[in-house]
Design a protein around this motif. Structure first.
Motif, mmCIF file in Angstrom:
data_model
loop_
_atom_site.group_PDB
_atom_site.id
_atom_site.type_symbol
_atom_site.label_atom_id
_atom_site.label_comp_id
_atom_site.label_asym_id
_atom_site.label_seq_id
_atom_site.Cartn_x
_atom_site.Cartn_y
_atom_site.Cartn_z
ATOM 1 N N CYS A 1 0.839 -1.198 0.000
ATOM 2 C CA CYS A 1 0.000 0.000 0.000
ATOM 3 C C CYS A 1 0.875 1.249 0.000
ATOM 4 O O CYS A 1 1.869 1.329 0.728
ATOM 5 C CB CYS A 1 -0.899 -0.015 1.231
ATOM 6 S SG CYS A 1 -2.004 1.397 1.332
ATOM 7 N N HIS B 1 0.131 4.044 1.136
ATOM 8 C CA HIS B 1 -0.079 4.876 2.322
ATOM 9 C C HIS B 1 0.997 4.561 3.358
ATOM 10 O O HIS B 1 2.006 5.238 3.425
ATOM 11 C CB HIS B 1 -1.500 4.668 2.871
ATOM 12 C CG HIS B 1 -1.781 5.463 4.108
ATOM 13 N ND1 HIS B 1 -2.461 4.938 5.187
ATOM 14 C CD2 HIS B 1 -1.438 6.724 4.440
ATOM 15 C CE1 HIS B 1 -2.541 5.866 6.125
ATOM 16 N NE2 HIS B 1 -1.925 6.960 5.694
ATOM 17 N N LEU B 2 0.821 3.499 4.151
ATOM 18 C CA LEU B 2 1.829 3.202 5.166
ATOM 19 C C LEU B 2 2.417 1.801 5.044
ATOM 20 O O LEU B 2 2.950 1.256 5.998
ATOM 21 C CB LEU B 2 1.245 3.409 6.569
ATOM 22 C CG LEU B 2 0.949 4.875 6.916
ATOM 23 C CD1 LEU B 2 0.281 4.972 8.279
ATOM 24 C CD2 LEU B 2 2.215 5.722 6.890
ATOM 25 N N GLY B 3 2.278 1.221 3.874
ATOM 26 C CA GLY B 3 3.022 -0.013 3.627
ATOM 27 C C GLY B 3 2.373 -1.316 4.030
ATOM 28 O O GLY B 3 3.042 -2.341 4.091
ATOM 29 N N CYS B 4 1.063 -1.345 4.327
ATOM 30 C CA CYS B 4 0.420 -2.631 4.587
ATOM 31 C C CYS B 4 0.329 -3.410 3.268
ATOM 32 O O CYS B 4 0.452 -2.827 2.195
ATOM 33 C CB CYS B 4 -0.986 -2.427 5.141
ATOM 34 S SG CYS B 4 -1.001 -1.890 6.844
ATOM 35 N N GLY C 1 -8.362 1.342 5.186
ATOM 36 C CA GLY C 1 -9.456 1.336 4.216
ATOM 37 C C GLY C 1 -9.146 1.965 2.869
ATOM 38 O O GLY C 1 -10.050 2.458 2.191
ATOM 39 N N PRO D 1 -6.976 6.872 2.239
ATOM 40 C CA PRO D 1 -5.749 7.673 2.386
ATOM 41 C C PRO D 1 -4.618 7.462 1.378
ATOM 42 O O PRO D 1 -3.759 8.338 1.301
ATOM 43 C CB PRO D 1 -5.267 7.319 3.798
ATOM 44 C CG PRO D 1 -5.923 6.039 4.145
ATOM 45 C CD PRO D 1 -7.178 5.954 3.366
#
Ligand code: FES
Lengths: 159, 367
Positions: free
Chosen positions: A101, A103-106, A123, A137
């Motif tokens: 992801c 966003h923050l790497g999930c 989400g 996000p």
């Protein structure tokens, strides 16, 4: 080492010159030891990082026929050190994304019923055909890989 | 940094040192170290061996922690040591430094013990220093023994089997102890796992606690002077301040030790044999590490003189008696008032030292 202080000290007290010299000597000898000890220790501890960097640098991954996902489903696999996702579209074509992801790497998930790529952490949603960030996000689209199909074998390469 | 060790100084010094000093009392510590005196005489050289042992112990801690980063006990033990030795950059050097400093440490502790013995530093009031030191030597040897198994190559496998013969001969309890240590009838992956727990947790904790006690006693009673110095009148005896004089020499010794270690570890890297194979025959000339050689040889020789279990039991009784007498020496040679007993003690020490060396040489000659 506070060199300034030494200078000030032996300006007022000449007998301290020898001490300052001695300290500098000890400092130099010490530095001569620190390097040869710290360097091997650093290389020792850094070896796995180097190995994983080499793994991360790979340019292409081949996916054997038996692992090819059925129409409308996806395959998760490792591209070097990162998770990747290969989607077999309804029209028979393939798309492949870096599954991290933006966003923050999930690690993101392909959801066939919703026809989207989704990140459970906050989400975020991505378009399954283009990897474009469509909701939530994530600031950027997912990184896309190039897919080539030849003789039933799929080859994924860095775009 | 203080120009005079005046205790009355109140003015805080400028800079980082002053900031720390105000909060930690560094000056008090320095003043204390400066006021402390260490005897200075012809045999002062032997005072450094405790410090050398300590330095090597610290090297063990650091290199041991580094090995812990990659070592995997249990079934993968050999493979992980193979990786450390051949795949991980400078892994061979870290492992070599760990093994070499372990051996040097055992040697330094032995030198320290015998020098303490001949200087009669076990006499009142230093008995507990003697006993805690002996316990530290014992722990050092168990450290060596447990660590030797961890790579689980052929040599370490059989050396462990052979070494376990020693506790095996303890009458009655021997077999139980050995089965517990091995975690079964054989040396196996289970054994590695428990030796590992012993080597990296149990022994270090016990060692550090004992070492703290030992050092505290050294600080409390100071260095003992050898009898030849004790005979001199007070005003003829010389001493040097602990700080900076003795401390500087101590550090010089550490530096020399480090250089010796660096040369040995890099020029004679510690090898790794073939993986242990429990159904393969023992290689020719299998023997324990050099610091267990004398005990091993006693068992062997007694077994030859008295066939069967009798020999082994007599052998273990013989060196147990030796160790007991050795540790009880402060009760026999109590102080400097009994010249006859002092002489006996010295002869006993000389006999023990010669005996250990000869048995070790004998052991090696027979492999
Ligand atoms: S990490 Fe994926 S949405 Fe936050």
């Amino acid at each position: 080492m506070s060199k300034k202080k030494h200078k000030a000290a032996h300006a007022e007290e000449p007998e301290l010159t020898r001490r300052a010299l001695f300290r500098t000597g000890v400092g130099i000898v010490g530095a001569c030891y620190v390097g040869p000890i710290a360097y091997p220790v650093y290389r020792y501890l850094a070896t796995p990082a180097k190995q994983s960097a080499a793994l991360a640098a790979i340019k292409e991954v081949s996916i054997p026929q038996e692992q090819m996902p059925a129409l409308g489903t996806a395959l998760r696999f490792a591209f070097g050190t990162r998770p990747a996702i290969l989607i077999h579209m309804e029209d028979g074509s393939f798309v492949c994304f870096d599954a991290v992801c933006t966003h923050l790497g999930c690690t993101v998930e392909f959801q066939p019923e919703e026809k989207r790529i989704h990140c459970a952490c906050h989400g975020g949603t991505y378009d399954m055909a283009t990897g474009k960030n469509v909701a939530g996000p994530p600031p950027k689209p997912l990184n896309q890989y190039k897919v080539e199909v030849a003789n039933g074998q799929i080859t994924v390469t860095r775009a | 940094m203080g120009k005079s060790p005046s205790l009355a100084r109140k003015e805080p010094q400028p800079g980082l040192y002053g900031w720390l000093d105000e909060r930690l009392g560094l000056d008090e510590l320095l003043d204390f170290a400066r006021a402390k005196e260490v005897p200075h005489h012809g045999q002062s050289f032997w005072y450094y061996w405790g410090g050398i042992s300590l330095f090597l112990f610290l090297v063990q801690l650091v290199t041991g922690i580094l090995l812990l980063v990659y070592y995997r006990p249990g079934a993968e033990a050999y493979e992980s040591v193979r990786q450390i030795t051949y795949d991980i950059e400078f892994g061979w050097l870290i492992r070599s430094a760990h093994s070499w400093s372990a051996n040097l440490m055992v040697l330094a502790v032995f030198v320290h013990m015998f020098s303490v013995f001949f200087m009669k530093a076990y006499r009142k009031p230093r008995e507990f220093g003697w006993w805690s030191g002996l316990a530290l030597l014992g722990l050092t040897m168990v450290f060596g023994f447990s660590g030797y198994l961890l790579p689980f190559d052929e040599l370490s496998y059989f050396a462990t089997k052979v070494g376990l013969e020693i506790p095996q001969t303890i009458p009655g309890l021997g077999p139980v102890i050995v089965t517990l240590l091995q975690g079964g009838e054989q040396v196996s992956a289970v054994t590695i796992q428990r030796f590992f727990a012993l080597h990296v947790v149990v022994l270090p904790l016990a060692f550090l606690a004992l070492l703290g006690f030992h050092l505290w006693l050294v600080q409390k009673h100071g260095n003992a002077v050898p009898p030849s110095e004790e005979l001199k009148p007070e005003e003829k005896r010389r001493s040097i301040p602990f700080f900076p004089n003795f401390f500087a020499k101590d550090m010089a010794m550490w530096l020399i030790t480090m250089n010796v270690l660096a040369i040995l570890a890099s020029l004679y890297p510690w090898g790794l044999g073939a993986p242990a194979d429990p159904i393969a025959p023992a290689p020719e000339g299998i023997h324990p590490e050099w610091y267990f050689m004398s005990q091993f040889q006693i068992l062997k020789v007694f077994g030859r003189w008295f066939p069967g279990m009798t020999g082994e039991v007599l052998g273990i009784l013989f060196f147990t008696a030796g160790i007991v007498l050795w540790s009880l020496i402060p009760f026999y040679d109590k102080d400097n008032t009994n010249a006859r007993r002092a002489r006996h003690a010295s002869w006993f020490g000389l006999a023990a030292l010669t005996g250990l060396i000869l048995l070790t040489i004998w052991g090696y000659a027979e492999i």
